[in-house]
Motif scaffolding. Sequence first.
Motif, short mmCIF file in Angstrom:
data_model
loop_
_atom_site.label_atom_id
_atom_site.label_comp_id
_atom_site.label_asym_id
_atom_site.label_seq_id
_atom_site.Cartn_x
_atom_site.Cartn_y
_atom_site.Cartn_z
N ALA A 1 0.52 -1.44 0.00
CA ALA A 1 -0.03 0.02 0.21
C ALA A 1 1.28 1.33 0.04
O ALA A 1 1.76 0.72 0.54
CB ALA A 1 -0.65 0.39 0.87
N PRO A 2 0.47 2.21 -0.93
CA PRO A 2 1.51 3.75 -0.80
C PRO A 2 1.76 3.94 0.78
O PRO A 2 0.24 3.85 1.36
CB PRO A 2 0.44 4.66 -1.34
CG PRO A 2 -0.79 3.73 -2.09
CD PRO A 2 -0.71 2.76 -1.25
N ASP A 3 2.83 4.72 1.24
CA ASP A 3 2.97 5.20 2.28
C ASP A 3 2.35 6.29 2.25
O ASP A 3 1.12 6.76 1.48
CB ASP A 3 4.62 5.22 2.10
CG ASP A 3 4.90 6.49 1.13
OD1 ASP A 3 4.83 7.86 1.44
OD2 ASP A 3 5.69 5.69 0.21
N ASP A 4 2.86 7.24 3.37
CA ASP A 4 1.69 8.42 4.28
C ASP A 4 2.53 10.28 3.35
O ASP A 4 1.97 10.97 3.47
CB ASP A 4 2.35 9.04 5.08
CG ASP A 4 4.16 9.18 5.51
OD1 ASP A 4 4.03 9.68 6.61
OD2 ASP A 4 4.71 9.28 4.64
N GLY A 5 3.06 9.35 1.96
CA GLY A 5 3.90 10.77 0.73
C GLY A 5 4.66 11.03 1.00
O GLY A 5 4.77 11.77 0.29
N VAL A 6 5.51 10.45 1.59
CA VAL A 6 6.55 11.26 1.72
C VAL A 6 8.06 10.90 0.95
O VAL A 6 7.95 9.54 0.40
CB VAL A 6 7.32 10.87 2.87
CG1 VAL A 6 9.15 11.18 3.20
CG2 VAL A 6 6.89 11.35 4.70
N VAL A 7 8.41 11.73 -0.50
CA VAL A 7 9.25 11.46 -0.87
C VAL A 7 10.79 11.98 -0.77
O VAL A 7 10.56 13.24 -0.89
CB VAL A 7 8.63 11.49 -2.25
CG1 VAL A 7 9.40 11.24 -3.80
CG2 VAL A 7 7.22 10.90 -2.88
N ILE A 8 12.02 11.26 -1.17
CA ILE A 8 12.65 12.01 -1.16
C ILE A 8 13.63 11.31 -2.20
O ILE A 8 13.39 10.20 -2.61
CB ILE A 8 13.40 11.40 0.55
CG1 ILE A 8 13.87 10.45 0.93
CG2 ILE A 8 12.91 12.26 1.55
CD1 ILE A 8 14.80 10.06 1.91
N ASP A 9 14.93 11.83 -2.78
CA ASP A 9 16.05 11.26 -3.60
C ASP A 9 17.20 11.77 -2.56
O ASP A 9 17.32 12.43 -2.34
CB ASP A 9 16.31 12.95 -4.62
CG ASP A 9 17.24 12.61 -5.04
OD1 ASP A 9 17.77 11.58 -5.48
OD2 ASP A 9 17.07 13.12 -6.78
#
Length: 121
Positions: A89-97
Amino acid sequence: MTFRAAGGGGIDVTTDVTYVYPVVRASGGGEVVRTIVRRAVVLRWRAPGTAGAGTFQLVSYASDVTNGGCGDRKGYFSPEFGAERATVAPDDGVVIDPYDRAGTVDGHAGTEDECASAVRS
């Protein structure tokens, strides 16, 4: 790695390092995935002639983890492989490079509340 003067004549040493761990399943299968961890650590060395001279203390520690698993790690990472990544399932929306050195380490260490996804591996 950088350093600066600290109170009492000591010195603070800051490290900001990105580690890339290639991982394969213990049971085989040939797929290699990456767990990427950026760690920022500040250590303070005490000045000669002061209490505790020659020792150091941990001032701060933060890490950003991608593909290391979410929740309580119990001392190890749990990366997700191909089929698992597709069904998670998708996470809470935290996206990092994980390779972007411009920003600071925000502490997305894979807790249950905050699990970071990488924009590239």
